[in-house]
Design a protein around this motif. Structure first.
Motif, PDB file in Angstrom:
ATOM      1  N   LEU A 180      -1.278  30.044 -13.659  1.00  0.00           N
ATOM      2  CA  LEU A 180      -0.299  30.986 -12.745  1.00  0.00           C
ATOM      3  C   LEU A 180       0.711  31.640 -13.292  1.00  0.00           C
ATOM      4  CD1 LEU A 180      -0.667  29.545  -9.018  1.00  0.00           C
ATOM      5  CD2 LEU A 180      -2.285  31.131 -10.369  1.00  0.00           C
ATOM      6  N   GLY A 181       1.337  31.245 -14.625  1.00  0.00           N
ATOM      7  CA  GLY A 181       2.490  31.566 -15.117  1.00  0.00           C
ATOM      8  C   GLY A 181       2.259  31.898 -16.472  1.00  0.00           C
ATOM      9  N   ILE A 182       0.995  32.184 -16.927  1.00  0.00           N
ATOM     10  CA  ILE A 182       0.584  32.629 -18.280  1.00  0.00           C
ATOM     11  C   ILE A 182       1.641  33.636 -19.076  1.00  0.00           C
ATOM     12  CG2 ILE A 182      -0.960  34.522 -17.558  1.00  0.00           C
ATOM     13  CD1 ILE A 182      -2.451  33.516 -19.885  1.00  0.00           C
TER      14      ILE A 182
ATOM     15  N   GLY B 177       6.355  28.609 -17.357  1.00  0.00           N
ATOM     16  CA  GLY B 177       5.384  29.434 -17.774  1.00  0.00           C
ATOM     17  C   GLY B 177       4.860  29.059 -19.162  1.00  0.00           C
ATOM     18  N   ALA B 178       3.777  29.969 -19.636  1.00  0.00           N
ATOM     19  CA  ALA B 178       3.251  29.515 -20.758  1.00  0.00           C
ATOM     20  C   ALA B 178       3.951  30.632 -22.035  1.00  0.00           C
ATOM     21  CB  ALA B 178       1.785  29.902 -20.854  1.00  0.00           C
TER      22      ALA B 178
ATOM     23  N   VAL C   5      12.105  40.354 -11.489  1.00  0.00           N
ATOM     24  CA  VAL C   5      12.973  39.143 -11.045  1.00  0.00           C
ATOM     25  C   VAL C   5      13.310  38.466 -12.355  1.00  0.00           C
ATOM     26  CG1 VAL C   5      13.194  36.718 -10.132  1.00  0.00           C
ATOM     27  CG2 VAL C   5      12.322  38.416  -8.920  1.00  0.00           C
ATOM     28  N   GLU C   6      12.433  38.082 -13.480  1.00  0.00           N
ATOM     29  CA  GLU C   6      12.412  37.777 -14.936  1.00  0.00           C
ATOM     30  C   GLU C   6      13.434  38.419 -15.626  1.00  0.00           C
ATOM     31  OE1 GLU C   6       9.973  37.681 -19.067  1.00  0.00           O
ATOM     32  OE2 GLU C   6       8.743  37.570 -17.013  1.00  0.00           O
ATOM     33  N   LEU C   7      13.460  39.900 -15.601  1.00  0.00           N
ATOM     34  CA  LEU C   7      14.091  40.735 -16.369  1.00  0.00           C
ATOM     35  C   LEU C   7      15.519  41.073 -15.649  1.00  0.00           C
ATOM     36  CD1 LEU C   7      11.222  43.426 -17.500  1.00  0.00           C
ATOM     37  CD2 LEU C   7      12.102  41.436 -18.968  1.00  0.00           C
ATOM     38  N   PHE C   8      15.657  41.169 -14.625  1.00  0.00           N
ATOM     39  CA  PHE C   8      16.790  41.666 -13.780  1.00  0.00           C
ATOM     40  C   PHE C   8      17.581  40.584 -12.979  1.00  0.00           C
ATOM     41  CE2 PHE C   8      14.291  45.273 -14.855  1.00  0.00           C
ATOM     42  CZ  PHE C   8      14.976  45.919 -15.852  1.00  0.00           C
ATOM     43  N   GLY C   9      16.900  39.623 -12.768  1.00  0.00           N
ATOM     44  CA  GLY C   9      17.582  38.446 -11.729  1.00  0.00           C
ATOM     45  C   GLY C   9      18.582  37.635 -12.560  1.00  0.00           C
TER      46      GLY C   9
ATOM     47  N   LEU D 129      11.210  31.733  -9.926  1.00  0.00           N
ATOM     48  CA  LEU D 129       9.831  31.512 -10.725  1.00  0.00           C
ATOM     49  C   LEU D 129       9.060  30.054 -10.781  1.00  0.00           C
ATOM     50  CD1 LEU D 129      11.249  33.600 -13.976  1.00  0.00           C
ATOM     51  CD2 LEU D 129      10.052  34.419 -11.815  1.00  0.00           C
ATOM     52  N   PRO D 130       9.852  28.901 -11.110  1.00  0.00           N
ATOM     53  CA  PRO D 130       9.143  27.727 -10.836  1.00  0.00           C
ATOM     54  C   PRO D 130       8.132  27.414  -9.582  1.00  0.00           C
ATOM     55  CG  PRO D 130      11.200  27.269 -11.797  1.00  0.00           C
ATOM     56  CD  PRO D 130      11.368  28.824 -11.194  1.00  0.00           C
TER      57      PRO D 130
END
Length: 388
Positions: free
Chosen positions: A51-53, A61-62, A99-103, A112-113
């Motif tokens: 799910l976190g490829i 994630g991967a 969220v990944e880029l601007f959180g 994320l987890p």
């Protein structure tokens, strides 16, 4: 230039096909008939860490690119799961890119987890009634109150809201007439889907019953300030970073559906005998299927180019939109041809191809119509005057 999959990419494809292969035609027929989120299918991918490829390794994630994510989603669709299966996983692949880029670091570690591990599900709440793709005119409002905000408004065509724990929601925090540009004054939140304040009403639709689509009626939803993503008023800019990956994934999935449709039709044509010979011996059957194969492979190359550009940090808006357009049209032609190849049996649920035809319509319509893609390309690539 390299047109072959790497050994690792081929392994991803084979592994995904093997996992998805545990869920056969009977499984998807039942989901199509009775509905209900395919939880066991979702769990199979969550338990194996898929799910976190495309999410960073720091959060579980991967750490792979959109190229690998596209290969994964294409294999899911190609397995016969089609969009019923792909849509169950789709949000995890691209949805929380803002969220990944601007959180903040705290937000990334909070949000994320659980998504990557499959402990939480999320929905993407942007589209609104009477607004459609004219996102700058959305009416859902977030007003400051205390140490947070209160959100009121409506959203429509929100997938997985029946089962979601969280939602990524775009709101207006400044009126349209108060900002210099229409794209300003919108704010993005990732927050709890509080069902005491959000009524989720499912929309009955022609296909993909396993993955719900909904209207949201939001009345006094309280959101803490720490759930705001990035700066107030900059939300539209943030969600743009998720649009090109979404188009690339939809293109990959459309090619996957087209491929399984052509495969089913070709096998049927080789076996079905009429007037003492296989119908696949007739050029009237052969040529449409061969044309579909060629169109799908051409669309796949554009998808791969768009993914390569994105992973390389290069502009890819034209290529991502073109890939989505070409793949959806090729997928639709393939599914329609598969139904016609089966003749009357193509209309029967047990042969699956009528489900593929109903589901490929999603890729043609969403997240952007073919007409708007062509208008975008005409303006941004050909330099023609804007028509909308």
């Amino acid at each position: 230039m390299q047109f072959c999959l790497t050994e690792d990419q081929q392994t991803i494809r084979e592994t995904i096909l093997r996992i998805a292969g545990r869920f056969d035609d009977a499984y998807w027929l039942e989901r199509d008939r009775d509905g209900g989120f395919p939880e066991d299918f979702y769990r199979a991918f969550a338990s194996d860490g898929w799910l976190g490829i495309a999410m960073p390794q720091a959060y579980g994630g991967a750490g792979l690119g959109i190229t690998e994510a596209a290969l994964m989603m294409q294999a899911v669709a190609e397995s016969g799961a089609a969009l019923s299966g792909a849509s169950a996983l789709h949000m995890n692949i691209f949805g929380l890119k803002p969220v990944e880029l601007f959180g903040t670091e705290d937000q990334r570690r909070r949000f994320l987890p659980p998504l990557i591990e499959g402990r939480e599900k999320a929905c993407f709440a942007v589209t609104e009634p009477d607004v459609g793709l004219d996102t700058t005119r959305l009416r859902t409002r977030a007003r400051p109150e205390g140490n947070g905000y209160v959100i009121d408004g409506n959203k429509i065509w929100i997938s997985t809201a029946q089962v979601a724990d969280k939602m990524l929601i775009l709101t207006r925090t400044s009126e349209l007439e108060e900002v210099e540009k229409p794209t300003e004054g919108m704010t993005l939140f990732y927050t709890d889907l509080d069902r005491s304040r959000v009524e989720v009403r499912e929309i009955d639709k022609m296909g993909r019953k396993a993955v719900d689509s909904n209207m949201l009626f939001i009345d006094g939803l309280k959101v803490p300030a720490e759930d705001r993503i990035g700066e107030e008023g900059k939300g539209f800019r943030y969600i743009l970073h998720g649009l090109n990956p979404e188009r690339i994934l939809i293109a990959a999935e459309a090619v996957g559906i087209g491929r399984v449709a052509v495969d089913r039709a070709s096998r049927y044509a080789a076996d079905r005998r009429v007037f003492g010979r296989p119908i696949g011996q007739n050029q009237g059957i052969q040529h449409p299927l061969a044309r579909c194969w060629a169109q799908l492979e051409a669309a796949n190359l554009m998808m791969q180019k768009a993914a390569w550009l994105f992973d390389g940090g290069q502009p890819c808006g034209a290529e991502a939109n073109a890939a989505k357009y070409l793949a959806a049209e090729a997928g639709f032609e393939a599914c329609q041809t598969a139904v016609m190849t089966h003749g009357g049996f193509g209309y029967a649920s047990e042969y699956q191809v009528e489900r593929y035809l109903r589901e490929i319509m999603i890729a043609r319509i969403a997240p952007v119509s073919p007409q708007l893609v062509l208008s975008f390309l005409a303006e941004r690539v050909l330099g023609l005057p804007r028509s909308y």
